[in-house]
Design a protein around this motif. Structure first.
Motif, PDB file in Angstrom:
ATOM      1  N   GLY A 259       0.813  -1.225   0.000  1.00  5.78           N
ATOM      2  CA  GLY A 259       0.000   0.000   0.000  1.00  5.78           C
ATOM      3  C   GLY A 259       0.838   1.261   0.000  1.00  5.78           C
ATOM      4  N   PRO A 260       1.823   1.366  -0.907  1.00  2.95           N
ATOM      5  CA  PRO A 260       2.696   2.551  -0.899  1.00  2.95           C
ATOM      6  C   PRO A 260       2.011   3.839  -1.328  1.00  2.95           C
ATOM      7  CG  PRO A 260       3.246   1.104  -2.749  1.00  2.95           C
ATOM      8  CD  PRO A 260       2.280   0.349  -1.889  1.00  2.95           C
ATOM      9  N   GLY A 261       0.863   3.742  -1.979  1.00  2.00           N
ATOM     10  CA  GLY A 261       0.102   4.949  -2.324  1.00  2.00           C
ATOM     11  C   GLY A 261       0.918   5.922  -3.146  1.00  2.00           C
TER      12      GLY A 261
ATOM     13  N   VAL B 150       3.773  -3.005  -3.577  1.00  2.00           N
ATOM     14  CA  VAL B 150       2.539  -3.744  -3.880  1.00  2.00           C
ATOM     15  C   VAL B 150       1.352  -2.810  -3.671  1.00  2.00           C
ATOM     16  CG1 VAL B 150       1.180  -5.780  -3.329  1.00  2.00           C
ATOM     17  CG2 VAL B 150       3.682  -5.834  -3.074  1.00  2.00           C
ATOM     18  N   GLU B 151       0.765  -2.356  -4.772  1.00  2.00           N
ATOM     19  CA  GLU B 151      -0.264  -1.305  -4.691  1.00  2.00           C
ATOM     20  C   GLU B 151      -1.480  -1.698  -5.529  1.00  2.00           C
ATOM     21  OE1 GLU B 151      -0.844   1.666  -2.976  1.00  2.00           O
ATOM     22  OE2 GLU B 151      -2.694   1.384  -4.097  1.00  2.00           O
ATOM     23  N   LEU B 152      -2.660  -1.688  -4.898  1.00  2.00           N
ATOM     24  CA  LEU B 152      -3.895  -2.117  -5.568  1.00  2.00           C
ATOM     25  C   LEU B 152      -4.465  -1.041  -6.496  1.00  2.00           C
ATOM     26  CD1 LEU B 152      -6.094  -4.300  -5.786  1.00  2.00           C
ATOM     27  CD2 LEU B 152      -7.165  -3.326  -3.749  1.00  2.00           C
ATOM     28  N   THR B 153      -4.356   0.222  -6.128  1.00  2.79           N
ATOM     29  CA  THR B 153      -4.975   1.291  -6.916  1.00  2.79           C
ATOM     30  C   THR B 153      -4.113   1.579  -8.147  1.00  2.79           C
ATOM     31  OG1 THR B 153      -5.900   2.233  -4.895  1.00  2.79           O
ATOM     32  CG2 THR B 153      -5.852   3.678  -6.830  1.00  2.79           C
ATOM     33  N   ALA B 154      -4.691   1.360  -9.341  1.00  2.00           N
ATOM     34  CA  ALA B 154      -3.908   1.438 -10.583  1.00  2.00           C
ATOM     35  C   ALA B 154      -3.269   2.821 -10.768  1.00  2.00           C
ATOM     36  CB  ALA B 154      -4.804   1.096 -11.771  1.00  2.00           C
TER      37      ALA B 154
ATOM     38  N   MET C 103      -1.401  -5.010  -7.656  1.00  5.78           N
ATOM     39  CA  MET C 103      -2.169  -6.202  -7.275  1.00  5.78           C
ATOM     40  C   MET C 103      -2.638  -6.086  -5.829  1.00  5.78           C
ATOM     41  SD  MET C 103       0.807  -9.045  -6.589  1.00  5.78           S
ATOM     42  CE  MET C 103      -0.328 -10.107  -5.686  1.00  5.78           C
ATOM     43  N   ASP C 104      -3.470  -7.038  -5.451  1.00  3.42           N
ATOM     44  CA  ASP C 104      -4.012  -7.123  -4.099  1.00  3.42           C
ATOM     45  C   ASP C 104      -2.982  -7.817  -3.194  1.00  3.42           C
ATOM     46  OD1 ASP C 104      -5.483  -7.745  -1.809  1.00  3.42           O
ATOM     47  OD2 ASP C 104      -7.316  -8.131  -2.951  1.00  3.42           O
ATOM     48  N   ALA C 105      -2.616  -7.159  -2.118  1.00  4.34           N
ATOM     49  CA  ALA C 105      -1.601  -7.711  -1.214  1.00  4.34           C
ATOM     50  C   ALA C 105      -2.044  -9.022  -0.565  1.00  4.34           C
ATOM     51  CB  ALA C 105      -1.250  -6.689  -0.133  1.00  4.34           C
TER      52      ALA C 105
ATOM     53  N   SER D 217       4.024  -1.687   5.881  1.00  2.00           N
ATOM     54  CA  SER D 217       2.647  -1.664   5.379  1.00  2.00           C
ATOM     55  C   SER D 217       1.891  -0.393   5.755  1.00  2.00           C
ATOM     56  CB  SER D 217       1.885  -2.880   5.930  1.00  2.00           C
ATOM     57  OG  SER D 217       0.504  -2.753   5.660  1.00  2.00           O
ATOM     58  N   GLY D 218       1.293   0.213   4.719  1.00  3.75           N
ATOM     59  CA  GLY D 218       0.362   1.323   4.925  1.00  3.75           C
ATOM     60  C   GLY D 218      -1.054   0.891   4.622  1.00  3.75           C
ATOM     61  N   LEU D 219      -1.287  -0.427   4.546  1.00  7.18           N
ATOM     62  CA  LEU D 219      -2.621  -0.933   4.219  1.00  7.18           C
ATOM     63  C   LEU D 219      -3.622  -0.525   5.304  1.00  7.18           C
ATOM     64  CD1 LEU D 219      -1.814  -4.617   3.143  1.00  7.18           C
ATOM     65  CD2 LEU D 219      -2.293  -2.673   1.643  1.00  7.18           C
ATOM     66  N   PRO D 220      -4.855  -0.228   4.893  1.00  3.49           N
ATOM     67  CA  PRO D 220      -5.879   0.089   5.902  1.00  3.49           C
ATOM     68  C   PRO D 220      -6.430  -1.183   6.541  1.00  3.49           C
ATOM     69  CG  PRO D 220      -6.781   0.332   3.682  1.00  3.49           C
ATOM     70  CD  PRO D 220      -5.345  -0.079   3.513  1.00  3.49           C
ATOM     71  N   LEU D 221      -5.574  -1.878   7.308  1.00  4.59           N
ATOM     72  CA  LEU D 221      -5.941  -3.202   7.834  1.00  4.59           C
ATOM     73  C   LEU D 221      -7.200  -3.164   8.680  1.00  4.59           C
ATOM     74  CD1 LEU D 221      -2.613  -4.969   8.920  1.00  4.59           C
ATOM     75  CD2 LEU D 221      -3.903  -5.214   6.798  1.00  4.59           C
TER      76      LEU D 221
ATOM     77  N   GLN E 295       3.619  -1.794  10.637  1.00  2.00           N
ATOM     78  CA  GLN E 295       2.288  -1.318  10.244  1.00  2.00           C
ATOM     79  C   GLN E 295       1.962  -0.056  11.026  1.00  2.00           C
ATOM     80  OE1 GLN E 295      -0.240  -2.833   8.116  1.00  2.00           O
ATOM     81  NE2 GLN E 295      -1.265  -0.872   8.486  1.00  2.00           N
ATOM     82  N   PHE E 296       1.422   0.949  10.328  1.00  2.00           N
ATOM     83  CA  PHE E 296       0.929   2.090  11.100  1.00  2.00           C
ATOM     84  C   PHE E 296      -0.582   1.978  11.245  1.00  2.00           C
ATOM     85  CE2 PHE E 296      -1.115   4.699   7.930  1.00  2.00           C
ATOM     86  CZ  PHE E 296      -0.370   4.641   6.771  1.00  2.00           C
ATOM     87  N   THR E 297      -1.070   2.651  12.263  1.00  2.00           N
ATOM     88  CA  THR E 297      -2.507   2.607  12.529  1.00  2.00           C
ATOM     89  C   THR E 297      -2.952   3.928  13.128  1.00  2.00           C
ATOM     90  OG1 THR E 297      -4.262   1.443  13.716  1.00  2.00           O
ATOM     91  CG2 THR E 297      -2.120   1.509  14.808  1.00  2.00           C
ATOM     92  N   TYR E 298      -4.199   4.299  12.865  1.00  2.00           N
ATOM     93  CA  TYR E 298      -4.757   5.530  13.426  1.00  2.00           C
ATOM     94  C   TYR E 298      -5.539   5.240  14.714  1.00  2.00           C
ATOM     95  CZ  TYR E 298      -3.911   6.954   8.583  1.00  2.00           C
ATOM     96  OH  TYR E 298      -3.333   7.193   7.357  1.00  2.00           O
ATOM     97  N   ARG E 299      -5.662   3.989  15.082  1.00  2.00           N
ATOM     98  CA  ARG E 299      -6.474   3.661  16.264  1.00  2.00           C
ATOM     99  C   ARG E 299      -5.579   3.423  17.479  1.00  2.00           C
ATOM    100  NH1 ARG E 299      -8.919  -2.326  15.604  1.00  2.00           N
ATOM    101  NH2 ARG E 299      -8.531  -2.400  17.820  1.00  2.00           N
TER     102      ARG E 299
HETATM  103  C1  LIG Z   1      -3.619   4.744   3.901  1.00  2.00           C
HETATM  104  S1  LIG Z   1      -3.139   4.617   2.211  1.00  2.00           S
HETATM  105  C2  LIG Z   1      -1.388   4.643   2.354  1.00  2.00           C
HETATM  106  C3  LIG Z   1      -0.881   5.947   1.954  1.00  2.00           C
HETATM  107  C4  LIG Z   1       0.583   6.028   1.681  1.00  2.00           C
HETATM  108  N1  LIG Z   1       1.393   5.773   2.861  1.00  2.00           N
HETATM  109  C5  LIG Z   1       0.811   7.438   1.151  1.00  2.00           C
HETATM  110  O1  LIG Z   1       1.259   8.286   1.882  1.00  2.00           O
HETATM  111  O2  LIG Z   1       0.455   7.694   0.017  1.00  2.00           O
HETATM  112  C6  LIG Z   1      -3.437   2.902   1.864  1.00  2.00           C
HETATM  113  C7  LIG Z   1      -2.901   2.410   0.526  1.00  2.00           C
HETATM  114  O3  LIG Z   1      -3.116   0.998   0.452  1.00  2.00           O
HETATM  115  C8  LIG Z   1      -3.596   0.665  -0.849  1.00  2.00           C
HETATM  116  N2  LIG Z   1      -4.333  -0.597  -0.714  1.00  2.00           N
HETATM  117  C9  LIG Z   1      -5.522  -0.800  -0.087  1.00  2.00           C
HETATM  118  N3  LIG Z   1      -5.873  -2.102  -0.106  1.00  2.00           N
HETATM  119  C10 LIG Z   1      -4.852  -2.741  -0.741  1.00  2.00           C
HETATM  120  C11 LIG Z   1      -4.593  -4.111  -1.050  1.00  2.00           C
HETATM  121  N4  LIG Z   1      -5.485  -5.073  -0.714  1.00  2.00           N
HETATM  122  N5  LIG Z   1      -3.453  -4.424  -1.689  1.00  2.00           N
HETATM  123  C12 LIG Z   1      -2.541  -3.451  -2.034  1.00  2.00           C
HETATM  124  N6  LIG Z   1      -2.743  -2.133  -1.771  1.00  2.00           N
HETATM  125  C13 LIG Z   1      -3.864  -1.782  -1.126  1.00  2.00           C
HETATM  126  C14 LIG Z   1      -4.446   1.865  -1.233  1.00  2.00           C
HETATM  127  O4  LIG Z   1      -4.638   1.949  -2.625  1.00  2.00           O
HETATM  128  C15 LIG Z   1      -3.607   3.011  -0.686  1.00  2.00           C
HETATM  129  O5  LIG Z   1      -2.646   3.426  -1.598  1.00  2.00           O
END
Ligand SMILES: C[S@@+](CC[C@H](N)C(=O)[O-])C[C@H]1O[C@@H](n2cnc3c(N)ncnc32)[C@H](O)[C@@H]1O
Length: 186
Positions: A46-48, A69-73, A91-93, A112-116, A143-147
């Motif tokens: 989820g590097p965004g 590994v980033e899902l959003t094209a 792809m999907d992580a 991981s920056g995924l919104p777990l 992993q980072f988290t906002y909670r």
């Molecule tokens: C909270 S954002 C992270 C932001 C990043 N640290 C930044 O500053 O741009 C979460 C990222 O995870 C990606 N993401 C969400 N679900 C995913 C998955 N199943 N596989 C890979 N990437 C995913 C999103 O597209 C988004 O880029």
């Protein structure tokens, strides 16, 4: 990438993007605090926009030793342009277990920056199983988290025999965030 385009990506898919603004440099520094050149190869989930990727490079991880590994094209295309030597996987992580990375060499760290916390439990389980499949025996998952509290339910940590420890955090992020290190229980 501007904060506006990140916000628009969140607006289009809020649960997938998981934050209204990119991570701050302070959060990128906090989540990469334990990373060094010896951590390579490193997998980022989820590097965004690549804020944390930039911090990984500053910690000395060579770009070609990074898998992003980033899902959003839209984000994946921009990562390819910004980090041409890195391995960008659009792809999907949760499916990473089936992919060979770094010619089979285990990773020293997964960042991981995924919104777990917004993901279904079975997806969280699949992400962790995939990550630890690729990690070296002493490798760490960050992993980072906002909670408040660990970003991974205790039931999943127990099932995979993992432990989570808070190693830092920052108020200089919207919203403020904590960073956890997750490792195999010894
Ligand atoms: C909270 S954002 C992270 C932001 C990043 N640290 C930044 O500053 O741009 C979460 C990222 O995870 C990606 N993401 C969400 N679900 C995913 C998955 N199943 N596989 C890979 N990437 C995913 C999103 O597209 C988004 O880029």
């Amino acid at each position: 990438m501007s904060s506006l385009s990140f916000f628009l990506a969140w607006f289009a898919a809020p649960a997938q993007v998981g934050a209204v603004m990119p991570s701050s440099e302070a959060l990128a520094d906090a989540i990469t605090a334990e990373i060094s050149p010896a951590s390579a190869p490193v997998i980022e989930l989820g590097p965004g926009t690549g804020v944390v990727t930039g911090a990984l490079l500053r910690r000395g991880v060579p770009e070609e030793r990074l898998a992003l590994v980033e899902l959003t094209a839209k984000f994946a295309r921009r990562l390819e342009a910004r980090f041409p030597a890195a391995h960008v996987l659009n792809m999907d992580a949760t499916r990473l277990r089936d992919v060979e990375l770094f010619a089979g060499q285990p990773a020293g760290a997964v960042v991981s920056g995924l919104p777990l916390v917004l993901m279904p439990l079975w997806d969280v389980l699949a992400v962790l199983q995939s990550a630890f499949h690729h990690l070296a025996p002493d490798g760490c998952f960050y992993q980072f988290t906002y909670r408040f509290g660990p970003p991974i339910p205790r039931s999943i940590l127990a099932r995979l025999d993992l432990e989570a420890v808070r190693i830092g955090g920052t108020f200089a992020n919207v919203p403020p965030a904590s960073v956890y290190r997750i490792v195999r229980r010894r």
